[in-house]
Scaffold this active site. Structure first.
Site, mmCIF file in Angstrom:
data_model
loop_
_atom_site.group_PDB
_atom_site.id
_atom_site.type_symbol
_atom_site.label_atom_id
_atom_site.label_comp_id
_atom_site.label_asym_id
_atom_site.label_seq_id
_atom_site.Cartn_x
_atom_site.Cartn_y
_atom_site.Cartn_z
ATOM 1 N NE ARG B 56 -18.795 10.312 62.393
ATOM 2 C CZ ARG B 56 -19.193 9.241 63.066
ATOM 3 N NH1 ARG B 56 -18.476 8.792 64.068
ATOM 4 N NH2 ARG B 56 -20.315 8.630 62.741
ATOM 5 C CG ASP B 58 -13.138 7.297 55.026
ATOM 6 O OD1 ASP B 58 -12.928 7.212 56.245
ATOM 7 O OD2 ASP B 58 -13.892 6.520 54.393
ATOM 8 C CE1 TYR B 119 -19.763 11.984 51.293
ATOM 9 C CE2 TYR B 119 -22.026 11.414 51.885
ATOM 10 C CZ TYR B 119 -20.717 11.680 52.255
ATOM 11 O OH TYR B 119 -20.361 11.648 53.572
ATOM 12 N NE ARG B 206 -13.290 5.666 49.015
ATOM 13 C CZ ARG B 206 -12.305 5.601 49.912
ATOM 14 N NH1 ARG B 206 -12.440 6.202 51.105
ATOM 15 N NH2 ARG B 206 -11.200 4.953 49.640
#
Lengths: 260, 260
Positions: B56, B58, B119, B206
């Site tokens: 999910r 952002d 990622y 992040r």
């Protein structure tokens, strides 16, 4: 009255999507206009500043390493940092950025001193439309044969009359150009076309890519790229590949003005 | 009344710039809403279709290889091409594209069957602001020491309590995660951060990148990444890197459903 001038070379990156190309046009915003207006602001709008560029890219075409030069009155207290940061400041919010600046002799000319230009064209070769990088690729659904396109491209190397591959509106005096390299390779679903020459004719890169794409999809045999060259007739060649996929990547000078 | 269902896995690419993230939000358009509405149009709006996703993401985060599954009534005459092309058609003009579709068993779940997520975070590390790819990088002016960031990142590998690196609003039951790989490398002025784990906490990537950036610019020593981990306190860690530079690149399953 003539003024003593100082000449600055700048390396420029831009996203051509919202621009009408390098040259000033009444129809919209050009790199030249944004750059020259920023240069004039750097002189508190007291002087006109004009620029000369290595490559007058078309509307929609991008640049990673365009080079131009700008002439300013000699007495202004400029240095590389001030030129670079100042132009970047005044060019906001446009998608144009100065990467480097260097003072050059008055004999040095961004256009005429250049000895080599490198372009990159990117085809996204897959079934699904792109969600990312939509302005940076030409989306081609049909599977392209990279080997065929590469072999066809090698037949264009050398000194030739490129009439078939230039825009009918091309204003160059001679259609003779020497194509020095033409690399073509694939990474995942992206196909890169990287031609290199002292100079190119108007639309030459996009017309070569458009023709190679038609060879890659099997519409033409690989020998066609060379027969089209021999025809010396624009109507013999393929379509003009869209501007979105094209990047001016590098301009080469006998001595790199940007080496510190 | 229960209906027999057919379950389809889809590989999804999206540009997160104009989206509020994966999950439906009142504040704007989400990938989930665009995808589910397209799926319902594919059923002539006669059935509700809901989706489950592997990650999910952002608001502002992009995906090259997100995976989700969709359940449709079993009697509808679907095949992979129809699912892929049909969804892509109905999702226009949004920056979301289905790359592949494959029918899966009802036990298969895009979220729970996934064993690994990868990622990529991209920092543009140079002085001048970007003209191209502005939505796909985090622009950092100060020169970053890639070796330092790499060594710091390796100290985070393994099974740890990642409380310091998760959003305070993170709703996961446990802050324990196992970080399997964390590659960091530079190509020209781009620095790539590629962490890999079975799953990540909210903002974990992040927050790790934000902390590593502060180590890379010399604000903190390279040991700090590990001391922050030991503090088990979000306030100990660095800033949250902006969403723009983040891409969900790949989701791995015990058996790749998309292999033909």
């Amino acid at each position: 009255m003539t003024v003593d001038i100082q000449r600055w070379a700048v390396k420029v990156e831009y996203d051509g999507t919202e621009l009408v190309g390098w040259q000033r046009q009444k129809s919209g915003l050009s790199v030249q206009q944004v750059l020259e207006e920023a240069a004039e602001k750097l002189c508190n709008n007291q002087y006109k500043v004009s620029s000369i560029t290595a490559g007058r890219t078309d509307s929609g075409v991008h640049a990673l390493g365009q080079v131009a030069h700008l002439d300013f009155p000699a007495h202004l207290p400029f240095n590389a940092k001030k030129i670079c940061d100042g132009l970047n400041h005044y060019m906001k919010p446009h998608a144009i950025a100065i990467l480097q600046a260097a003072q050059v002799d008055l004999e040095w000319n961004a256009r005429f001193t250049a000895i080599q230009r490198k372009y990159r064209y990117i085809i996204l070769n897959r079934h699904s439309r792109p969600a990312l990088n939509t302005n940076y690729v030409w989306h081609v659904r049909k599977v392209l044969d990279v080997g065929k396109m590469y072999r066809a491209a090698q037949q264009l190397l050398g000194l030739h009359d490129f009439t078939s591959y230039r825009a009918t509106a091309c204003q160059a005096n001679s259609p003779i150009r020497k194509l020095d390299r033409f690399e073509i390779y694939q990474k995942d679903d992206l196909i890169y076309f990287e031609p290199e020459a002292r100079s190119f004719l108007h639309h030459q890169v996009r017309n070569m890519v458009g023709t190679l794409k038609m060879i890659g999809e099997g519409y033409w045999p690989e020998e066609q790229a060379y027969s089209i060259l021999q025809a010396k007739d624009r109507r013999a060649a393929g379509i003009t590949a869209p501007a979105t996929g094209l990047f001016l990547t590098q301009v080469i000078y006998p001595i790199d003005p940007f080496i510190e």
